[in-house]
Design a protein around this motif. Structure first.
Motif, PDB file in Angstrom:
ATOM      1  N   VAL A  19       0.850  -1.190   0.000  1.00  0.00           N
ATOM      2  CA  VAL A  19       0.000   0.000   0.000  1.00  0.00           C
ATOM      3  C   VAL A  19       0.885   1.239   0.000  1.00  0.00           C
ATOM      4  CG1 VAL A  19      -1.775   1.265   1.265  1.00  0.00           C
ATOM      5  CG2 VAL A  19      -1.776  -1.232   1.270  1.00  0.00           C
ATOM      6  N   MET A  20       0.579   2.132  -0.930  1.00  0.00           N
ATOM      7  CA  MET A  20       1.326   3.380  -0.990  1.00  0.00           C
ATOM      8  C   MET A  20       0.886   4.265   0.171  1.00  0.00           C
ATOM      9  SD  MET A  20       1.120   4.533  -4.894  1.00  0.00           S
ATOM     10  CE  MET A  20       1.245   3.388  -6.218  1.00  0.00           C
ATOM     11  N   VAL A  21       1.843   4.829   0.869  1.00  0.00           N
ATOM     12  CA  VAL A  21       1.507   5.736   1.950  1.00  0.00           C
ATOM     13  C   VAL A  21       1.663   7.184   1.518  1.00  0.00           C
ATOM     14  CG1 VAL A  21       1.962   4.127   3.817  1.00  0.00           C
ATOM     15  CG2 VAL A  21       3.833   5.487   2.914  1.00  0.00           C
ATOM     16  N   ASP A  22       2.290   7.412   0.393  1.00  0.00           N
ATOM     17  CA  ASP A  22       2.461   8.763  -0.120  1.00  0.00           C
ATOM     18  C   ASP A  22       1.155   9.201  -0.781  1.00  0.00           C
ATOM     19  OD1 ASP A  22       3.064  11.093  -1.501  1.00  0.00           O
ATOM     20  OD2 ASP A  22       5.062  10.404  -2.091  1.00  0.00           O
ATOM     21  N   HIS A  23       0.487  10.144  -0.132  1.00  0.00           N
ATOM     22  CA  HIS A  23      -0.820  10.587  -0.625  1.00  0.00           C
ATOM     23  C   HIS A  23      -0.728  11.224  -2.014  1.00  0.00           C
ATOM     24  CE1 HIS A  23      -3.684  10.034   2.752  1.00  0.00           C
ATOM     25  NE2 HIS A  23      -2.550   9.842   3.401  1.00  0.00           N
ATOM     26  N   GLU A  24       0.374  11.908  -2.295  1.00  0.00           N
ATOM     27  CA  GLU A  24       0.509  12.542  -3.609  1.00  0.00           C
ATOM     28  C   GLU A  24       0.592  11.501  -4.713  1.00  0.00           C
ATOM     29  OE1 GLU A  24       3.270  15.750  -4.238  1.00  0.00           O
ATOM     30  OE2 GLU A  24       3.038  16.400  -2.152  1.00  0.00           O
ATOM     31  N   LEU A  25       1.412  10.468  -4.512  1.00  0.00           N
ATOM     32  CA  LEU A  25       1.521   9.409  -5.520  1.00  0.00           C
ATOM     33  C   LEU A  25       0.185   8.686  -5.696  1.00  0.00           C
ATOM     34  CD1 LEU A  25       4.988   7.815  -4.649  1.00  0.00           C
ATOM     35  CD2 LEU A  25       4.404   9.184  -6.661  1.00  0.00           C
ATOM     36  N   LEU A  26      -0.465   8.398  -4.586  1.00  0.00           N
ATOM     37  CA  LEU A  26      -1.753   7.719  -4.640  1.00  0.00           C
ATOM     38  C   LEU A  26      -2.797   8.587  -5.330  1.00  0.00           C
ATOM     39  CD1 LEU A  26      -3.183   5.138  -3.885  1.00  0.00           C
ATOM     40  CD2 LEU A  26      -3.663   6.106  -1.643  1.00  0.00           C
ATOM     41  N   THR A  27      -2.807   9.874  -5.011  1.00  0.00           N
ATOM     42  CA  THR A  27      -3.745  10.805  -5.650  1.00  0.00           C
ATOM     43  C   THR A  27      -3.483  10.882  -7.150  1.00  0.00           C
ATOM     44  OG1 THR A  27      -3.935  12.089  -3.614  1.00  0.00           O
ATOM     45  CG2 THR A  27      -4.592  13.182  -5.650  1.00  0.00           C
ATOM     46  N   ASP A  28      -2.219  10.929  -7.534  1.00  0.00           N
ATOM     47  CA  ASP A  28      -1.881  10.964  -8.963  1.00  0.00           C
ATOM     48  C   ASP A  28      -2.359   9.699  -9.665  1.00  0.00           C
ATOM     49  OD1 ASP A  28      -0.687  13.437  -8.693  1.00  0.00           O
ATOM     50  OD2 ASP A  28       1.371  12.651  -8.627  1.00  0.00           O
ATOM     51  N   GLU A  29      -2.135   8.551  -9.045  1.00  0.00           N
ATOM     52  CA  GLU A  29      -2.571   7.294  -9.653  1.00  0.00           C
ATOM     53  C   GLU A  29      -4.096   7.248  -9.805  1.00  0.00           C
ATOM     54  OE1 GLU A  29      -2.882   2.546  -8.887  1.00  0.00           O
ATOM     55  OE2 GLU A  29      -1.263   3.612  -7.891  1.00  0.00           O
ATOM     56  N   LEU A  30      -4.798   7.664  -8.759  1.00  0.00           N
ATOM     57  CA  LEU A  30      -6.261   7.655  -8.809  1.00  0.00           C
ATOM     58  C   LEU A  30      -6.792   8.655  -9.840  1.00  0.00           C
ATOM     59  CD1 LEU A  30      -6.980   7.331  -4.989  1.00  0.00           C
ATOM     60  CD2 LEU A  30      -7.410   5.593  -6.741  1.00  0.00           C
ATOM     61  N   THR A  31      -6.117   9.766  -9.993  1.00  0.00           N
ATOM     62  CA  THR A  31      -6.507  10.748 -11.014  1.00  0.00           C
ATOM     63  C   THR A  31      -6.314  10.148 -12.403  1.00  0.00           C
ATOM     64  OG1 THR A  31      -5.895  12.573  -9.553  1.00  0.00           O
ATOM     65  CG2 THR A  31      -6.100  13.085 -11.892  1.00  0.00           C
ATOM     66  N   ARG A  32      -5.178   9.457 -12.602  1.00  0.00           N
ATOM     67  CA  ARG A  32      -4.938   8.802 -13.896  1.00  0.00           C
ATOM     68  C   ARG A  32      -5.969   7.704 -14.153  1.00  0.00           C
ATOM     69  NH1 ARG A  32       0.262   9.198 -12.101  1.00  0.00           N
ATOM     70  NH2 ARG A  32       0.400   6.981 -11.616  1.00  0.00           N
ATOM     71  N   ALA A  33      -6.484   7.103 -13.083  1.00  0.00           N
ATOM     72  CA  ALA A  33      -7.499   6.051 -13.229  1.00  0.00           C
ATOM     73  C   ALA A  33      -8.874   6.634 -13.548  1.00  0.00           C
ATOM     74  CB  ALA A  33      -7.569   5.207 -11.960  1.00  0.00           C
ATOM     75  N   GLY A  34      -8.983   7.973 -13.527  1.00  0.00           N
ATOM     76  CA  GLY A  34     -10.230   8.613 -13.929  1.00  0.00           C
ATOM     77  C   GLY A  34     -11.094   9.145 -12.798  1.00  0.00           C
TER      78      GLY A  34
END
Length: 157
Positions: A19-34
Motif C-alpha cells: 500500500v502506498m503511503v504517499d498521498h501525492e503518488l496515490l492521488t496521482d494514480e487515482l486521477t490517472r485512473a479517472g
C-alpha cells in the motif's frame, strides 16, 4: 467516493500489494485512473477515519458496557441502511463475525459515505474493509470474504 474505496481495496489491500503511503503518488494514480480529485480526498479521509476508529479514547462509544446490547438506529441511519442491511448486520453479530465495536465501526463508516444509493452488496464491502483494518479480526475477515465471494445460488436449505 465508494468506487475509489473499492478500487483501493481491490488493487492494494485485498490483493496484498504494497500500500502506498504517499498521498501525492496515490492521488496521482487515482486521477490517472479517472477519479475526480475532490472524491479522492474524501475517500482518503474516509480511510484515515477508519484507522482512527481503533482509538477508543477518541471514540468512547466503541467501549462496550455489558455483554448484551440492542441497536436502535436513528432515522438517518435507517434511511441509508434499509431493513435488509440492518438484518444483515444483525445476522453478522449473531454468527460472531461482528461484535459491538465492529458493528459500530461499520455503521460509522457507512454514514460517512457520500452516496445516495446504498445496498447490501455495498454494506458487505464496508464490513470487509472494517474487518481488514481491525487487528485480531483475521478469522472474521476470512469468513466475510467467503460470504461475499462464495455466495450460493438459489435457496439455502
Amino acid at each position: 467516493m465508494f468506487d475509489i474505496l473499492m478500487y483501493l481495496f481491490e488493487n492494494y489491500i485485498h490483493s496484498e500489494a504494497e500500500v502506498m503511503v504517499d498521498h501525492e503518488l496515490l492521488t496521482d494514480e487515482l486521477t490517472r485512473a479517472g477519479f475526480h480529485q475532490d472524491e479522492i480526498y474524501k475517500a482518503l479521509a474516509w480511510l484515515e477515519k477508519l484507522a482512527a476508529l481503533q482509538d477508543t479514547e477518541a471514540y468512547p462509544y466503541l467501549t462496550r458496557v455489558g455483554n448484551q446490547s440492542i441497536r436502535i438506529y436513528t432515522s438517518q441511519e435507517s434511511q441509508i441502511l434499509d431493513v435488509e442491511c440492518r438484518g444483515f448486520l444483525m445476522f453478522l453479530e449473531q454468527v460472531n463475525l461482528l461484535d459491538f465495536t465492529t458493528r459500530e465501526m461499520v455503521i460509522d463508516r457507512v454514514m460517512e459515505l457520500d452516496t445516495k444509493f446504498f445496498c447490501i452488496d455495498d454494506l458487505k464491502w464496508v464490513v470487509l474493509m472494517v474487518l481488514f483494518n481491525v487487528p485480531g479480526k483475521e478469522n472474521a475477515y476470512s469468513q466475510m470474504e467467503d460470504l461475499i465471494f462464495d455466495e450460493q445460488e438459489g435457496p439455502l436449505h
